[in-house]
Enzyme design. Structure first.
Site, PDB file in Angstrom:
ATOM      1  N   THR A  16       0.820  -1.215   0.000  1.00  0.00           N
ATOM      2  CA  THR A  16       0.000   0.000   0.000  1.00  0.00           C
ATOM      3  C   THR A  16       0.852   1.263   0.000  1.00  0.00           C
ATOM      4  OG1 THR A  16      -1.507   1.253   1.411  1.00  0.00           O
ATOM      5  CG2 THR A  16      -0.090  -0.293   2.531  1.00  0.00           C
ATOM      6  N   ASP A  17       0.264   2.351  -0.487  1.00  0.00           N
ATOM      7  CA  ASP A  17       0.959   3.650  -0.431  1.00  0.00           C
ATOM      8  C   ASP A  17       1.019   4.194   0.997  1.00  0.00           C
ATOM      9  OD1 ASP A  17      -1.737   4.331  -0.121  1.00  0.00           O
ATOM     10  OD2 ASP A  17      -1.777   5.786  -1.759  1.00  0.00           O
ATOM     11  N   GLU A  18       0.212   3.613   1.905  1.00  0.00           N
ATOM     12  CA  GLU A  18       0.163   4.168   3.269  1.00  0.00           C
ATOM     13  C   GLU A  18       1.480   4.020   4.012  1.00  0.00           C
ATOM     14  OE1 GLU A  18      -3.291   3.492   5.631  1.00  0.00           O
ATOM     15  OE2 GLU A  18      -4.627   3.518   3.903  1.00  0.00           O
ATOM     16  N   TYR A  60      -2.026  -0.408  11.025  1.00  0.00           N
ATOM     17  CA  TYR A  60      -2.148  -1.093   9.717  1.00  0.00           C
ATOM     18  C   TYR A  60      -0.928  -0.796   8.842  1.00  0.00           C
ATOM     19  CZ  TYR A  60      -3.337  -1.562   4.779  1.00  0.00           C
ATOM     20  OH  TYR A  60      -3.286  -1.855   3.437  1.00  0.00           O
ATOM     21  N   LYS A  76       2.126  -3.261   7.481  1.00  0.00           N
ATOM     22  CA  LYS A  76       2.421  -3.468   6.051  1.00  0.00           C
ATOM     23  C   LYS A  76       3.882  -3.065   5.770  1.00  0.00           C
ATOM     24  CE  LYS A  76       0.050  -4.575   3.086  1.00  0.00           C
ATOM     25  NZ  LYS A  76      -0.329  -5.904   2.529  1.00  0.00           N
TER      26      LYS A  76
HETATM   27  P1  NAD Z   1      -9.610  -7.361   2.157  1.00  0.00           P
HETATM   28  O1  NAD Z   1      -9.643  -7.051   3.607  1.00  0.00           O
HETATM   29  O2  NAD Z   1     -10.811  -7.093   1.334  1.00  0.00           O
HETATM   30  O3  NAD Z   1      -9.242  -8.899   1.949  1.00  0.00           O
HETATM   31  C1  NAD Z   1      -8.271  -9.553   2.704  1.00  0.00           C
HETATM   32  C2  NAD Z   1      -8.429 -11.049   2.484  1.00  0.00           C
HETATM   33  O4  NAD Z   1      -7.388 -11.714   3.209  1.00  0.00           O
HETATM   34  C3  NAD Z   1      -9.767 -11.608   2.991  1.00  0.00           C
HETATM   35  O5  NAD Z   1     -10.322 -12.479   2.036  1.00  0.00           O
HETATM   36  C4  NAD Z   1      -9.393 -12.358   4.261  1.00  0.00           C
HETATM   37  O6  NAD Z   1     -10.238 -13.464   4.546  1.00  0.00           O
HETATM   38  C5  NAD Z   1      -7.969 -12.813   3.935  1.00  0.00           C
HETATM   39  N1  NAD Z   1      -7.156 -13.044   5.128  1.00  0.00           N
HETATM   40  C6  NAD Z   1      -7.020 -12.240   6.206  1.00  0.00           C
HETATM   41  N2  NAD Z   1      -6.209 -12.807   7.108  1.00  0.00           N
HETATM   42  C7  NAD Z   1      -5.801 -13.978   6.588  1.00  0.00           C
HETATM   43  C8  NAD Z   1      -4.938 -15.014   7.032  1.00  0.00           C
HETATM   44  N3  NAD Z   1      -4.323 -14.945   8.221  1.00  0.00           N
HETATM   45  N4  NAD Z   1      -4.738 -16.080   6.230  1.00  0.00           N
HETATM   46  C9  NAD Z   1      -5.366 -16.166   5.033  1.00  0.00           C
HETATM   47  N5  NAD Z   1      -6.202 -15.234   4.562  1.00  0.00           N
HETATM   48  C10 NAD Z   1      -6.417 -14.151   5.331  1.00  0.00           C
HETATM   49  O7  NAD Z   1      -8.338  -6.594   1.602  1.00  0.00           O
HETATM   50  P2  NAD Z   1      -8.119  -5.874   0.180  1.00  0.00           P
HETATM   51  O8  NAD Z   1      -8.651  -4.498   0.265  1.00  0.00           O
HETATM   52  O9  NAD Z   1      -8.553  -6.785  -0.889  1.00  0.00           O
HETATM   53  O10 NAD Z   1      -6.527  -5.771   0.172  1.00  0.00           O
HETATM   54  C11 NAD Z   1      -5.730  -6.837  -0.323  1.00  0.00           C
HETATM   55  C12 NAD Z   1      -4.268  -6.447  -0.201  1.00  0.00           C
HETATM   56  O11 NAD Z   1      -4.019  -5.252  -0.943  1.00  0.00           O
HETATM   57  C13 NAD Z   1      -3.846  -6.156   1.232  1.00  0.00           C
HETATM   58  O12 NAD Z   1      -2.558  -6.679   1.425  1.00  0.00           O
HETATM   59  C14 NAD Z   1      -3.830  -4.629   1.310  1.00  0.00           C
HETATM   60  O13 NAD Z   1      -2.876  -4.198   2.241  1.00  0.00           O
HETATM   61  C15 NAD Z   1      -3.439  -4.273  -0.104  1.00  0.00           C
HETATM   62  N6  NAD Z   1      -3.924  -2.972  -0.605  1.00  0.00           N
HETATM   63  C16 NAD Z   1      -5.249  -2.646  -0.501  1.00  0.00           C
HETATM   64  C17 NAD Z   1      -5.692  -1.430  -1.052  1.00  0.00           C
HETATM   65  C18 NAD Z   1      -7.144  -1.029  -0.999  1.00  0.00           C
HETATM   66  O14 NAD Z   1      -7.469   0.101  -1.370  1.00  0.00           O
HETATM   67  N7  NAD Z   1      -8.063  -1.891  -0.589  1.00  0.00           N
HETATM   68  C19 NAD Z   1      -4.781  -0.571  -1.679  1.00  0.00           C
HETATM   69  C20 NAD Z   1      -3.429  -0.949  -1.727  1.00  0.00           C
HETATM   70  C21 NAD Z   1      -3.018  -2.161  -1.213  1.00  0.00           C
HETATM   71  O1  DAU Z   2      -4.167   3.918   0.319  1.00  0.00           O
HETATM   72  C1  DAU Z   2      -4.361   2.538   0.242  1.00  0.00           C
HETATM   73  C2  DAU Z   2      -5.214   2.085   1.394  1.00  0.00           C
HETATM   74  O2  DAU Z   2      -6.547   2.526   1.111  1.00  0.00           O
HETATM   75  C3  DAU Z   2      -5.200   0.586   1.630  1.00  0.00           C
HETATM   76  O3  DAU Z   2      -3.903   0.196   2.000  1.00  0.00           O
HETATM   77  C4  DAU Z   2      -6.189   0.187   2.726  1.00  0.00           C
HETATM   78  O4  DAU Z   2      -6.230  -1.222   2.847  1.00  0.00           O
HETATM   79  C5  DAU Z   2      -7.555   0.699   2.329  1.00  0.00           C
HETATM   80  O5  DAU Z   2      -8.488   0.410   3.351  1.00  0.00           O
HETATM   81  C6  DAU Z   2      -7.504   2.204   2.072  1.00  0.00           C
HETATM   82  O6  DAU Z   2      -7.252   2.929   3.306  1.00  0.00           O
HETATM   83  P1  DAU Z   2      -8.010   4.292   3.664  1.00  0.00           P
HETATM   84  O7  DAU Z   2      -7.966   4.475   5.122  1.00  0.00           O
HETATM   85  O8  DAU Z   2      -7.530   5.402   2.808  1.00  0.00           O
HETATM   86  O9  DAU Z   2      -9.503   3.885   3.128  1.00  0.00           O
HETATM   87  P2  DAU Z   2     -10.949   4.096   3.776  1.00  0.00           P
HETATM   88  O10 DAU Z   2     -11.923   3.663   2.735  1.00  0.00           O
HETATM   89  O11 DAU Z   2     -11.064   3.507   5.125  1.00  0.00           O
HETATM   90  O12 DAU Z   2     -11.039   5.672   3.924  1.00  0.00           O
HETATM   91  C7  DAU Z   2     -10.840   6.547   2.825  1.00  0.00           C
HETATM   92  C8  DAU Z   2     -10.898   7.972   3.354  1.00  0.00           C
HETATM   93  O13 DAU Z   2     -12.230   8.249   3.796  1.00  0.00           O
HETATM   94  C9  DAU Z   2     -10.011   8.230   4.545  1.00  0.00           C
HETATM   95  O14 DAU Z   2      -9.495   9.551   4.472  1.00  0.00           O
HETATM   96  C10 DAU Z   2     -10.941   8.102   5.747  1.00  0.00           C
HETATM   97  C11 DAU Z   2     -12.266   8.608   5.183  1.00  0.00           C
HETATM   98  N1  DAU Z   2     -13.485   8.004   5.759  1.00  0.00           N
HETATM   99  C12 DAU Z   2     -13.564   6.632   5.799  1.00  0.00           C
HETATM  100  C13 DAU Z   2     -14.668   6.004   6.333  1.00  0.00           C
HETATM  101  C14 DAU Z   2     -14.754   4.504   6.396  1.00  0.00           C
HETATM  102  C15 DAU Z   2     -14.540   8.780   6.196  1.00  0.00           C
HETATM  103  O15 DAU Z   2     -14.477  10.032   6.107  1.00  0.00           O
HETATM  104  N2  DAU Z   2     -15.639   8.165   6.706  1.00  0.00           N
HETATM  105  C16 DAU Z   2     -15.753   6.818   6.812  1.00  0.00           C
HETATM  106  O16 DAU Z   2     -16.784   6.331   7.335  1.00  0.00           O
END
Ligand code: NAD
Ligand code: DAU
Length: 360
Positions: free
Chosen positions: A141-143, A167, A171
């Site tokens: 992630t970019d975080e 989180y 990561k």
């Molecule tokens: P998600 O939470 O939707 O899915 C995570 C999956 O991992 C789930 O299916 C869960 O059951 C499985 N999991 C959790 N713990 C586990 C374990 N111990 N063993 C096996 N499986 C397990 O997450 P996502 O949003 O699809 O993100 C996937 C990956 O991409 C993560 O590594 C996250 O850090 C990264 N990522 C997410 C975003 C985003 O915007 N969602 C952006 C950049 C990177």
């Molecule tokens: O940047 C990549 C990341 O993006 C991933 O690594 C994470 O797994 C993914 O969850 C996401 O993180 P964020 O914290 O940016 O996403 P989230 O959807 O939780 O929130 C997006 C923005 O919106 C953030 O600034 C918080 C705000 N927010 C979020 C929720 C859930 C609100 O204002 N209200 C809300 O109820």
């Protein structure tokens, strides 16, 4: 799409393949590489959902295994029995708000789980005489780069790590391990650091699905703080195409930033979603839905802005995003409108308890 006539079939282990991005990636891979073999390893935590893969149930090349990435014996057995040459590692605890409430699971899955996979793959890779095309892709992630001010340049692959939440710190730890396995052992790890994804199968706790669902239910739309935080949004299919080019064309040991070049303030994004819902959804409980917007207490340690400089993956591997934020949000709203059978069961008692903890 990365199609190469001389390409060797892969046997790929996809961890977290029942989650949001993982399942979109499984769909992408099955559609693109019809003779590759896929093994999904997923613990089916609250965020994992077999329904995300339902349309692939009869695909003979796809095997689903419910299990934990921290289970070394299980991982060893799968690498061996499925003759795995490629790992695409998505499994993680992924929600910042949950990491603030209960960080322990993030350390266990994101750090210990990644370590377990790296060690198992290292043993197998050594036993297989280290074949040239083996790959271990660590999806991150970019975080990990921390928070930007409005005028700062976007994150590059050399921006120092400054994770601010449990989180992102977990990561960051896993990224360092993946990098070290290349540096120390020469293992073919690659890391991608991606910005915020959105699209189908996104679990309701995250901003975009939460707003879509709350508009449909006539519930308040909770915007944290002043709503001026900025995220760089990428449609999930574009992310999957980026991961495809990294696996097939990326250099072992390298990191690639992936982003949509779509920086949007949270409040503007929520207002766009309201407009789309007002246009596309019949009989909303509250209309215009913008009336539901409610500013709430800010997230602890809330990062102000993320932005990705994706020049490296564009210049070296030829990837660019194809979807605009306007087009992607419209597709996403249409998907949530058409798939209430998918999201309604996810609003479980566990989810309601979590919601009450964060938003009360
Ligand atoms: P998600 O939470 O939707 O899915 C995570 C999956 O991992 C789930 O299916 C869960 O059951 C499985 N999991 C959790 N713990 C586990 C374990 N111990 N063993 C096996 N499986 C397990 O997450 P996502 O949003 O699809 O993100 C996937 C990956 O991409 C993560 O590594 C996250 O850090 C990264 N990522 C997410 C975003 C985003 O915007 N969602 C952006 C950049 C990177
Ligand atoms: O940047 C990549 C990341 O993006 C991933 O690594 C994470 O797994 C993914 O969850 C996401 O993180 P964020 O914290 O940016 O996403 P989230 O959807 O939780 O929130 C997006 C923005 O919106 C953030 O600034 C918080 C705000 N927010 C979020 C929720 C859930 C609100 O204002 N209200 C809300 O109820």
């Amino acid at each position: 799409m990365t199609q190469d006539n001389k390409r060797k079939d892969r046997s790929i282990l996809i961890t977290g393949g029942a989650g949001f991005i993982g399942s979109n990636f499984v769909h992408h891979w099955c559609n693109t590489y019809k003779s590759d073999r896929l093994t999904v390893l997923d613990a089916l935590t609250y965020a994992g959902n077999k329904a995300n893969l339902a349309s692939l149930e009869n695909n003979k090349n796809l095997k689903f295994v419910q299990g934990d990435i921290c289970d070394r014996t299980l991982v060893d057995n799968l690498l061996e029995s499925e003759d795995i040459d490629t790992v695409a590692h998505f499994a993680a605890e992924s929600h910042v708000d949950r990491s603030i409430i209960e960080p322990g699971a993030f350390i266990q899955t994101n750090v210990v789980g990644t370590f377990t996979l790296l060690e198992a793959f290292r043993q197998r890779w050594n036993n297989r005489s280290q074949p040239q095309s083996d790959r271990f892709l660590h999806v991150s992630t970019d975080e990990v780069y921390g928070s930007l001010e409005v005028d700062d340049p976007a994150f590059t692959e050399t921006t120092p790590y400054t994770p601010n939440s449990p989180y992102s710190a977990s990561k960051a730890g896993s990224d360092h391990l993946a990098r070290a396995y290349f540096h120390t052992y020469g293992m073919p790890t690659m890391i991608t650091n991606c910005s915020n994804n959105y699209g189908p199968y996104h679990f309701p706790e995250k901003l975009i699905p939460l707003m879509c669902i709350n508009i449909l239910l006539g519930k308040p739309l909770p915007v944290y703080g002043d709503g001026q935080n900025i995220r760089d949004w990428l449609y999930v299919e574009d992310h999957c195409r980026a991961l495809d080019v990294v696996i097939n064309k990326g250099q072992p040991g390298e990191t690639y930033n992936v982003g949509g070049n779509n920086e949007v303030k949270n409040i503007d994004l929520v207002e766009q979603l309201c407009q789309l819902m007002d246009e596309l959804a019949p009989n909303l409980p509250v209309s215009p839905s913008k009336e539901l917007i409610t500013f709430v207490k800010d997230r602890a340690g809330h990062d102000r802005r993320y932005a990705i400089n994706a020049s490296k993956i564009k210049n070296e591997l030829g990837w660019t995003p194809q979807e605009t934020v306007e087009g992607g949000l419209r597709r996403t709203v249409q998907w949530y409108l058409a798939n209430s059978d998918w999201w309604k069961p996810l609003l479980s008692q566990e989810y309601k308890n979590y919601y009450a903890k964060v938003y009360s």
